[in-house]
Design an enzyme around this catalytic site. Structure first.
Site, PDB file in Angstrom:
ATOM      1  N   TRP A 211       0.870  -1.174   0.000  1.00  9.89           N
ATOM      2  CA  TRP A 211       0.000   0.000   0.000  1.00  9.89           C
ATOM      3  C   TRP A 211       0.909   1.226   0.000  1.00  9.89           C
ATOM      4  O   TRP A 211       1.798   1.317   0.859  1.00  9.89           O
ATOM      5  CB  TRP A 211      -0.889  -0.041   1.246  1.00  9.89           C
ATOM      6  CG  TRP A 211      -1.787   1.140   1.444  1.00  9.89           C
ATOM      7  CD1 TRP A 211      -2.633   1.702   0.525  1.00  9.89           C
ATOM      8  CD2 TRP A 211      -1.945   1.894   2.657  1.00  9.89           C
ATOM      9  NE1 TRP A 211      -3.312   2.751   1.089  1.00  9.89           N
ATOM     10  CE2 TRP A 211      -2.913   2.886   2.397  1.00  9.89           C
ATOM     11  CE3 TRP A 211      -1.390   1.815   3.930  1.00  9.89           C
ATOM     12  CZ2 TRP A 211      -3.314   3.807   3.362  1.00  9.89           C
ATOM     13  CZ3 TRP A 211      -1.791   2.727   4.901  1.00  9.89           C
ATOM     14  CH2 TRP A 211      -2.744   3.713   4.613  1.00  9.89           C
TER      15      TRP A 211
ATOM     16  N   ASP B 134      -0.444  -5.322   9.602  1.00 13.27           N
ATOM     17  CA  ASP B 134      -1.447  -4.360   9.186  1.00 13.27           C
ATOM     18  C   ASP B 134      -2.680  -5.183   8.811  1.00 13.27           C
ATOM     19  O   ASP B 134      -2.664  -5.936   7.839  1.00 13.27           O
ATOM     20  CB  ASP B 134      -0.932  -3.564   7.979  1.00 13.27           C
ATOM     21  CG  ASP B 134      -1.960  -2.562   7.477  1.00 13.27           C
ATOM     22  OD1 ASP B 134      -3.169  -2.824   7.630  1.00 13.27           O
ATOM     23  OD2 ASP B 134      -1.564  -1.527   6.909  1.00 13.27           O
TER      24      ASP B 134
ATOM     25  N   LYS C 194     -13.146  -0.691   6.408  1.00 10.61           N
ATOM     26  CA  LYS C 194     -13.697  -1.584   5.392  1.00 10.61           C
ATOM     27  C   LYS C 194     -14.732  -2.543   5.976  1.00 10.61           C
ATOM     28  O   LYS C 194     -15.847  -2.637   5.475  1.00 10.61           O
ATOM     29  CB  LYS C 194     -12.561  -2.373   4.734  1.00 10.61           C
ATOM     30  CG  LYS C 194     -11.962  -1.721   3.532  1.00 10.61           C
ATOM     31  CD  LYS C 194     -11.183  -0.451   3.779  1.00 10.61           C
ATOM     32  CE  LYS C 194      -9.840  -0.685   4.416  1.00 10.61           C
ATOM     33  NZ  LYS C 194      -9.000   0.541   4.458  1.00 10.61           N
TER      34      LYS C 194
HETATM   35  N1  PLA Z   1      -3.492  -0.389   5.370  1.00  6.51           N
HETATM   36  C1  PLA Z   1      -3.798  -0.897   4.169  1.00  6.51           C
HETATM   37  C2  PLA Z   1      -3.079  -2.125   3.713  1.00  6.51           C
HETATM   38  C3  PLA Z   1      -4.794  -0.308   3.383  1.00  6.51           C
HETATM   39  O1  PLA Z   1      -5.090  -0.817   2.199  1.00  6.51           O
HETATM   40  C4  PLA Z   1      -5.471   0.845   3.848  1.00  6.51           C
HETATM   41  C5  PLA Z   1      -6.515   1.542   3.028  1.00  6.51           C
HETATM   42  C6  PLA Z   1      -5.108   1.334   5.099  1.00  6.51           C
HETATM   43  C7  PLA Z   1      -4.118   0.701   5.832  1.00  6.51           C
HETATM   44  C8  PLA Z   1      -5.761   2.548   5.685  1.00  6.51           C
HETATM   45  O2  PLA Z   1      -6.976   2.252   6.225  1.00  6.51           O
HETATM   46  P1  PLA Z   1      -7.758   3.272   7.158  1.00  6.51           P
HETATM   47  O3  PLA Z   1      -8.734   3.984   6.294  1.00  6.51           O
HETATM   48  O4  PLA Z   1      -8.374   2.391   8.170  1.00  6.51           O
HETATM   49  O5  PLA Z   1      -6.751   4.216   7.736  1.00  6.51           O
HETATM   50  N2  PLA Z   1      -6.333   1.550   1.638  1.00  6.51           N
HETATM   51  C9  PLA Z   1      -7.325   2.147   0.739  1.00  6.51           C
HETATM   52  C10 PLA Z   1      -7.574   3.614   1.016  1.00  6.51           C
HETATM   53  C11 PLA Z   1      -8.653   1.431   0.861  1.00  6.51           C
HETATM   54  C12 PLA Z   1      -6.365   4.489   1.142  1.00  6.51           C
HETATM   55  O6  PLA Z   1      -5.461   4.435   0.321  1.00  6.51           O
HETATM   56  O7  PLA Z   1      -6.342   5.252   2.136  1.00  6.51           O
HETATM   57  C13 PLA Z   1      -6.796   1.920  -0.694  1.00  6.51           C
HETATM   58  O8  PLA Z   1      -7.515   2.268  -1.647  1.00  6.51           O
HETATM   59  O9  PLA Z   1      -5.696   1.363  -0.841  1.00  6.51           O
END
Ligand code: PLA
Length: 430
Positions: free
Chosen positions: A160, A241, A277
Site C-alpha cells: 500500500w 497491518d 472496510k
Molecule cells: N493499510 C492498508 C493495507 C490499506 O489498504 C489501507 C486503506 C489502510 C491501511 C488505511 O486504512 P484506514 O482507512 O483504516 O486508515 N487503503 C485504501 C484507502 C482502501 C487508502 O489508500 O487510504 C486503498 O484504496 O488502498
C-alpha cells in the site's frame, strides 16, 4: 531485498505543475511561503479527485478501495444504523481518554487475538484506539523511532503506497523485501523466505495480515507457518497491518489466521486494525493499535508511551465511531448481523471477480485472467501497465491506480461488461 530507492521519496517532493496564471503570480511574490511547491497527487486518493472532475456519464471509479453496492452506491451497514439509533439522544460526546475507548479496545483485541486469548486475560497487550489503520501504523512507527531509534522497517514489494509515507515521516529507515512474483501473478515464496533469512536478526517486518494490498496474494496457512518459524529463528518482530479482517474470506476469524499462527509460536507482535472496510466506517477513523508485551508491567509502560505520542498530535481519538464499534461488537445479536453483512460484502466482490473474468473470456481475450479469481480481498492486481491504465482513463473514463490495481469493490453488474471490454481493448495484442 533493497534499500528503498531515492526515486520514491524524491517523487514525493517533485512539484506538480502549476497553471501559468499561478506560476506568474508566484514568480512575483517573495513571501514567507514562496518556496513551498505544490505536493504531488496521492497515487490512490488523487484518482478519486480526477474521477470526480470528469463529467462523462460513463465514468467508473475502481481506484480507492471503498465498498459499493451493486448499484454503485456507498453502503452503511444495518448494524451500524442500529448502533447509531442507540447512540442518538442517549450517549454524550465527552472526550475519550488519550488512549481511546476501553470498550472498543477490548472488543478489538478479541477480534484480533481471539475471544478467549490468554494474552488478553494476562493483560499483556498494550492497546490504544487509533485514527483508523493509518493512524495505528503511524503511532507504531513513531513509537518504533522513539524507543528503537536504530531500527529499520522491512516493507513488501509492492505494498500500500502510504506505508512508505508513514514510516518515512516517522523517520524510520525502510528496506524492502520480495513478495510478489509478476510472472505467476502469485507469491514469490522462496524470494520472501530468503529476504527474511538475510535480514539482520531482530528486524522489524510490516506484514499484511490478510488480503494483501495491492496484490490480493496471501501466503497459504502452511506458508505462514514457515514464515513464523523463520521469524522465530531470526528473532524478527512482525507488525501486522490488518485493514481487511473479514474482507478476504468473509469470516473475520479465518482472516486472523496468520496472526493466530504467530501467537501460537510465541512471538511478540504488533497489530494495526481498522473498521473502515469491514464495518464501512471509512470516514469515522475507527481503529486500534496493539502491541503484545512480555508481561503486564511492560504493557502498562508501553501503553502510557503510546498515549504520550497521541496527546500532542490529536489529544484523544474520535468518539462516534468508537461507540458504534463497541455497541455492535458487545451485543451478540448486532454482532451476528455484522458478521452476515461482512460476508455479504466479501461474497459480492467474489462474484464480481468471476463476472469480470468471464466477460474477458467471452470477448475472446487470449490472455490468462485466472489471477482475477485466484487473488482475494478488495483488489485485483491486474498486471496492466501504467500506459494501459492511462488508456483506460483517457479513452474509457475508467479510473484506477497506475500500478494496474482494480478495486473490485467498485465493480457492479451494471459496469462489469463495460470494464471488461475496455480492459480487453487496451490489453489485446496488436
Ligand atoms: N493499510 C492498508 C493495507 C490499506 O489498504 C489501507 C486503506 C489502510 C491501511 C488505511 O486504512 P484506514 O482507512 O483504516 O486508515 N487503503 C485504501 C484507502 C482502501 C487508502 O489508500 O487510504 C486503498 O484504496 O488502498
Amino acid at each position: 531485498m533493497a534499500t528503498l530507492s531515492l526515486a520514491a521519496s524524491s517523487a514525493a517532493r517533485r512539484p506538480a505543475l502549476l497553471p501559468p496564471r499561478l506560476l506568474a503570480a508566484r514568480a512575483m511574490a517573495s513571501s514567507l511561503f514562496g518556496h513551498v511547491e505544490p505536493a504531488p497527487k496521492d497515487p490512490i486518493l488523487g484518482v478519486t479527485e480526477a474521477f470526480l472532475a470528469d463529467p462523462s456519464p460513463d465514468k467508473v471509479n475502481v481506484g480507492v478501495g471503498a465498498y459499493r453496492d451493486d448499484n454503485g452506491q456507498p453502503v452503511v451497514l444495518s448494524c451500524v444504523r442500529e448502533a447509531e439509533r442507540r447512540i442518538l439522544g442517549n450517549l454524550n460526546m465527552e472526550y475519550l481518554p488519550m488512549g481511546g475507548s476501553i470498550k472498543m479496545i477490548e472488543e478489538s483485541l478479541k477480534l484480533a487475538y481471539g475471544e478467549d486469548s490468554g494474552f488478553i486475560k494476562d493483560k499483556r497487550i498494550a492497546a490504544v484506539q487509533a485514527l483508523s489503520d493509518t493512524g495505528a501504523c503511524r503511532l507504531f512507527a513513531d513509537f518504533q523511532k522513539r524507543f528503537l531509534p536504530d531500527s529499520q522497517i522491512y516493507i513488501s514489494t509492492p505494498t500500500w503506497s502510504n506505508h512508505h509515507n508513514i514510516w518515512r515521516d516517522a523517520q524510520v529507515p525502510q528496506k524492502t523485501f520480495t513478495y510478489y512474483h509478476p510472472e505467476s501473478r502469485g507469491l514469490d515464496f522462496s524470494g520472501l523466505m530468503n529476504d527474511i533469512k538475510n535480514a539482520p536478526d531482530g528486524s522489524f517486518f510490516l506484514l499484511h495480515a490478510c488480503a494483501h494490498n495491492p496484490t490480493g496474494v496471501d501466503p497459504t496457512e502452511e506458508q505462514w507457518r514457515e514464515i513464523s518459524h523463520q521469524f522465530k529463528v531470526k528473532k524478527h518482530f512482525p507488525f501486522f497491518d490488518m485493514a481487511y479482517q473479514g474482507f478476504a474470506s468473509g469470516d473475520p476469524e479465518r482472516d486472523a489466521k496468520a496472526i493466530r499462527i504467530f501467537l501460537e509460536d510465541g512471538h511478540q507482535i504488533g497489530c494495526a486494525q481498522s473498521y473502515a472496510k469491514n464495518m464501512g466506517l471509512y470516514g469515522q477513523r475507527a481503529g486500534c493499535l496493539s502491541i503484545l508485551c512480555e508481561d503486564e508491567m511492560q504493557a502498562v509502560a508501553v501503553k502510557s508511551q503510546l498515549q504520550q505520542i497521541a496527546r500532542p498530535m490529536y489529544s484523544n481519538p474520535p468518539v462516534h465511531g468508537a461507540l458504534v464499534v463497541s455497541i455492535i461488537l458487545n451485543d451478540p445479536e448486532l454482532k451476528g448481523l455484522w458478521l452476515k453483512e461482512v460476508k455479504g460484502m466479501a461474497d459480492r466482490i467474489i462474484g464480481m471477480r468471476k463476472a469480470l473474468k468471464e466477460n474477458l473470456e467471452k470477448l475472446g481475450s487470449p490472455l490468462s485472467w485466472d489471477h482475477i479469481t485466484n487473488q482475494i480481498g478488495m483488489f485485483c492486481y491486474s498486471g496492466m501497465t501504467p500506459e494501459q491504465v492511462d488508456r483506460l482513463t483517457n479513452e474509457y473514463h475508467i479510473y484506477m491506480t497506475r500500478n494496474g490495481r482494480i478495486s473490485m469493490a467498485g465493480v457492479t453488474t451494471g459496469n462489469v461488461a463495460y470494464l471488461a471490454n475496455a480492459i480487453h481493448e487496451v490489453t489485446k495484442p496488436n
